[in-house]
Scaffold this active site. Structure first.
Site, PDB file in Angstrom:
ATOM      1  CD  GLU A   1      19.450  24.787   2.507  1.00  0.00           C
ATOM      2  OE1 GLU A   1      18.325  25.224   2.220  1.00  0.00           O
ATOM      3  OE2 GLU A   1      19.801  24.548   3.685  1.00  0.00           O
TER       4      GLU A   1
ATOM      5  CG  ASN B   1      17.891  15.079   3.948  1.00  0.00           C
ATOM      6  OD1 ASN B   1      18.436  15.026   5.040  1.00  0.00           O
ATOM      7  ND2 ASN B   1      17.572  16.232   3.366  1.00  0.00           N
TER       8      ASN B   1
ATOM      9  CD  GLU C   1      19.108  15.916   9.189  1.00  0.00           C
ATOM     10  OE1 GLU C   1      19.188  14.812   9.779  1.00  0.00           O
ATOM     11  OE2 GLU C   1      18.531  16.051   8.097  1.00  0.00           O
TER      12      GLU C   1
ATOM     13  CG  ASP D   1      15.075  16.862   6.256  1.00  0.00           C
ATOM     14  OD1 ASP D   1      16.137  16.212   6.333  1.00  0.00           O
ATOM     15  OD2 ASP D   1      15.035  18.092   6.407  1.00  0.00           O
TER      16      ASP D   1
ATOM     17  NE  ARG E   1      25.079  21.946   5.278  1.00  0.00           N
ATOM     18  CZ  ARG E   1      24.074  21.146   5.638  1.00  0.00           C
ATOM     19  NH1 ARG E   1      24.320  19.910   6.031  1.00  0.00           N
ATOM     20  NH2 ARG E   1      22.822  21.572   5.605  1.00  0.00           N
TER      21      ARG E   1
END
Length: 297
Positions: free
Chosen positions: A126, A153, A22, A202, A105
């Site tokens: 999630e 995101n 990421e 994303d 997080r």
């Protein structure tokens, strides 16, 4: 505005086979791409000119590492923001935006033209709607700036610094917000909705023409949308989970893409061996020059 801009197919440039890459960012001060592997607690650096590769261990899951004007980086850890010094690999805690949410997080971030860090949090499981978008204020505090969702995101900011895009991944929506004079997000509206079965949005990224690039997790492609939200181009990948792109290289026309394989079975990994690698491809429209964090760090 230019519609068709992709001139080469994505190719793997670093065979990491990582669970969850990421946060790619081109750092001009050392002409290199920096990115993270969240689940492996790693920060990576890749120099495309020399092929040099380097990695550092993080003390917790790490969602991003973005350059600070004061030197080093600000890393988004599961335990909060921390100053990261590549010279000795140290992490110095700065602030935890959510000390009451240990199951959350930090997941993704960007720096706007004013040198302000914007970043998101998410439920590590999630599922719970506990994540939001924050702005790191000049006094070092974190200001919540968006409604709660499960997986945030982005964010990404338009070339004029007036529009911020952020993503509700499970909701399959990319939102646009205006950034007011005080740094607050106002006039939140739906920018793009990904249709069922086409993957999940994303990390977004904005190019120099103001077009928004959206990476699709479980969608096998990256999409380029006009500032009006019209799909103008797709970039197919040989892997199904693309997490985010960044523009880099001397001309900012090399696109780097992070990918993931944590969701794949052993059989699927064998069928898609480059899943979890770092990819690159070339385009004719440059990205935006990088900005370093100047506020709060």
């Amino acid at each position: 505005m230019t519609d068709k801009v992709v001139v080469s197919a994505p190719e793997s440039v670093w065979g990491l086979s990582a669970p969850l890459l990421e946060g790619p960012v081109w750092v001009e001060r050392d002409a290199a791409l920096w990115f993270v592997d969240i689940k492996s607690h790693k920060i990576h650096r890749y120099d495309p000119a020399t092929g040099d590769k380097a990695s550092w261990d993080a003390p917790a899951q790490v969602g991003f590492a973005l350059p600070a004007a004061s030197g080093g980086f600000v890393a988004g850890l599961q335990t909060g923001l921390a100053k990261f010094d590549p010279a000795d690999g140290s992490f110095t805690p700065l602030v935890d935006p959510e000390p009451d949410l240990p199951g959350n997080r930090l997941n993704d971030g960007t720096v706007d033209s004013e040198g302000r860090l914007w970043f998101g949090t998410m439920d590590d499981g999630e599922s719970a709607a506990t994540g939001t978008i924050y702005r790191l204020a000049a006094d070092g505090s974190c200001v919540a700036s968006a409604p709660k969702v499960s997986i945030t995101n982005g964010p990404a900011v338009s070339p004029d610094g007036k529009t911020l895009y952020h993503v509700d991944t499970l909701g399959a929506v990319v939102y646009a917000c205006d950034i007011d004079a005080e740094g607050a997000l106002v006039n939140r509206r739906e920018f793009v909705r990904i249709a069922e079965g086409e993957g999940f949005p994303d990390g977004p990224c904005v190019d120099s023409e103001g077009y928004v690039w959206v990476s699709l997790y479980a969608g096998s492609e990256v999409r380029r949308y006009s500032p009006a939200g019209e799909l103008v181009e797709t970039v197919p990948f040989p892997v199904d989970a693309i997490t985010k792109i960044a523009f880099g290289g001397p001309d900012l026309k090399t696109v780097f893409a992070t990918t993931a394989n944590k969701h794949l079975s052993a059989q699927d990994k064998a069928a898609r061996p480059t899943s979890g690698d770092l990819f690159s491809f070339r385009v004719t429209v440059a990205g935006l020059p990088g900005t370093m964090i100047r506020a709060g760090a």
